[in-house]
Scaffold this active site. Sequence first.
Site, PDB file in Angstrom:
ATOM      1  N   LYS A 269       0.829  -1.206   0.000  1.00 21.62           N
ATOM      2  CA  LYS A 269       0.000   0.000   0.000  1.00 21.62           C
ATOM      3  C   LYS A 269       0.868   1.263   0.000  1.00 21.62           C
ATOM      4  O   LYS A 269       0.366   2.359  -0.191  1.00 21.62           O
ATOM      5  CB  LYS A 269      -0.966  -0.011   1.186  1.00 21.62           C
ATOM      6  CG  LYS A 269      -0.299   0.012   2.533  1.00 21.62           C
ATOM      7  CD  LYS A 269      -1.342  -0.021   3.648  1.00 21.62           C
ATOM      8  CE  LYS A 269      -0.641  -0.012   4.990  1.00 21.62           C
ATOM      9  NZ  LYS A 269      -1.551  -0.211   6.101  1.00 21.62           N
ATOM     10  N   ARG A 270       2.165   1.082   0.221  1.00 17.89           N
ATOM     11  CA  ARG A 270       3.081   2.228   0.172  1.00 17.89           C
ATOM     12  C   ARG A 270       3.869   2.260  -1.138  1.00 17.89           C
ATOM     13  O   ARG A 270       4.878   2.930  -1.239  1.00 17.89           O
ATOM     14  CB  ARG A 270       4.052   2.182   1.350  1.00 17.89           C
ATOM     15  CG  ARG A 270       3.345   2.319   2.672  1.00 17.89           C
ATOM     16  CD  ARG A 270       4.267   2.588   3.836  1.00 17.89           C
ATOM     17  NE  ARG A 270       3.478   2.699   5.041  1.00 17.89           N
ATOM     18  CZ  ARG A 270       3.004   1.678   5.738  1.00 17.89           C
ATOM     19  NH1 ARG A 270       3.289   0.452   5.346  1.00 17.89           N
ATOM     20  NH2 ARG A 270       2.263   1.868   6.807  1.00 17.89           N
TER      21      ARG A 270
END
Length: 517
Positions: A269-270
């Site tokens: 998600k990063r």
Amino acid sequence: MENRRVRLRFAPSPTGGLHMGGVRTALFNYLFAKKHGGDFLLRIEDTDQTRYVKGAEEYIVAALEWSGIKIDEGVSVGGPHAPYRQSERKEKGIYQKYADQLVASGHAYYAFDTAEELDAMRKRLEAAKVAAPQYNSVSRQTMRNSTTLSEDEVKKLLDAKTPYVIRLKVPRNEEIRFHDIIRGWVVVNSSQVDDKVLLKSDGMPTYHLAHIVDDYLMEISHAVRGEEWLPSAPAHILIYRYLGWEEVMPQLAHLPLILKPDGNGKLSKRDKSGLPMFPLNWHDENTGENYLGYRESGFFPEAFANMLAMLGWNPGTTQEIFSMEELIQNFSFERVNKSGAKFDPEKTKWYNQQYLRKKSDAELAKLFRPILQEKLNEQGLSIDNFGVSYIEGVCKLVKEKSHFVAEFWESGKYFFIAPSSYDADVIKKRWNEQAASFIQEISVAYRDLADFTFEETEKTFKAVAEKMGIGAGSVMQLFRVCLSGVGGGPVLFEMVELLGKNEVVKRLEHALVNINK
Ligand code: GLU
């Protein structure tokens, strides 16, 4: 289980914003349910209260809605199996009785071990070089549980309210076989499976027990989830078996991972590939982190859903653009790959571009309007100076080269504000006395042109060039720069027609004065 109603659930834990991988899981569940005329449920699996994140549930509901995934039953809409939140179901005592039933039938047991005792066991197994230290049929014999203690001792401990968990009693050496719709038959020896906790010391069920009880009670026909749950599936098979539900258990499908653009590991998600990892902007209240959303980045929900569907699924043809309806018609788990699907940022933008091109100019103008209004306001100008058909005309001309509506301003601002500077490279290369007199001549010719259309303005342009003995091609870009300030853009005479006679003549005269300076 032929003729069973098709019912699928998406069962996220509200431990954060739903990232795009989660939306894809929901989408595949939804597509299959709808293809077979069935139901799509949203169940919130919030049994791990320590990982609860405020706002996550609302976010999940909003994200599904934006993505075009409609919920038939669930937390946000209710339904015959309400409540759909596991913490509320626990309050109703739904899970405890099944844990008790498993203990009574000898397939689960009480374990009284403290955190220190568990830790000591792990260290002991590590020291003995056990590859994967776990609480299982061997190690349980050295621990404080109802398989090692006498009935009396157990009763005493229970009466004294000693904290305990209920664990699944996994047999020592048994073959567990199950069928996964995507992966085929999977065979695991029970020696690989640990004695999973089913009920925690606070009476809360774990995911393992809760989702099985719920899938059973909610009559779920297919459980479709991420690959990370595959290792737990053998334990789940045992639970179904011991509860007597093996015949009606859902068919399983474990979806492939979504991989980073370079294929090197799971998409995080990063991820820094430049595109959002979340459907909508997400602010994590626990960590203070902010994540950008597809919606806020100017993606169309149809493009987002289409792109997600192609991450792991393929139609078996070269077709790439699918409406939700077409996805539903074409979807099958047979065409979902076992191996991971690479996320492709360029392709993702391409999808948006395809959908942008499909929109009517009127739709695009509506989307562009607020952006335009803001930009014009910044310049002290008003959008009211421009008619609806003019704005639609601009959209028509700039959309071909854009991926996003937000780009329309950058590529088409000269339609709203006359240029005050001119591309220096083009001027340096093309501006000379003859070119200047051409601009002069064409502005005069245009002033007298009655029919200021694409065809007529082009014809006149060529006629003037011919009369002056210069190649039309050699002054075209310069002419464009005089009108827009920039060297590239849409089809030249379409731009001329849209700008209109007065504006074109005015801009040419302005250029003559200002470039000459
Ligand atoms: N609560 C689980 C998750 O968030 C659901 C897994 C499943 O669908 O069974 O991944």
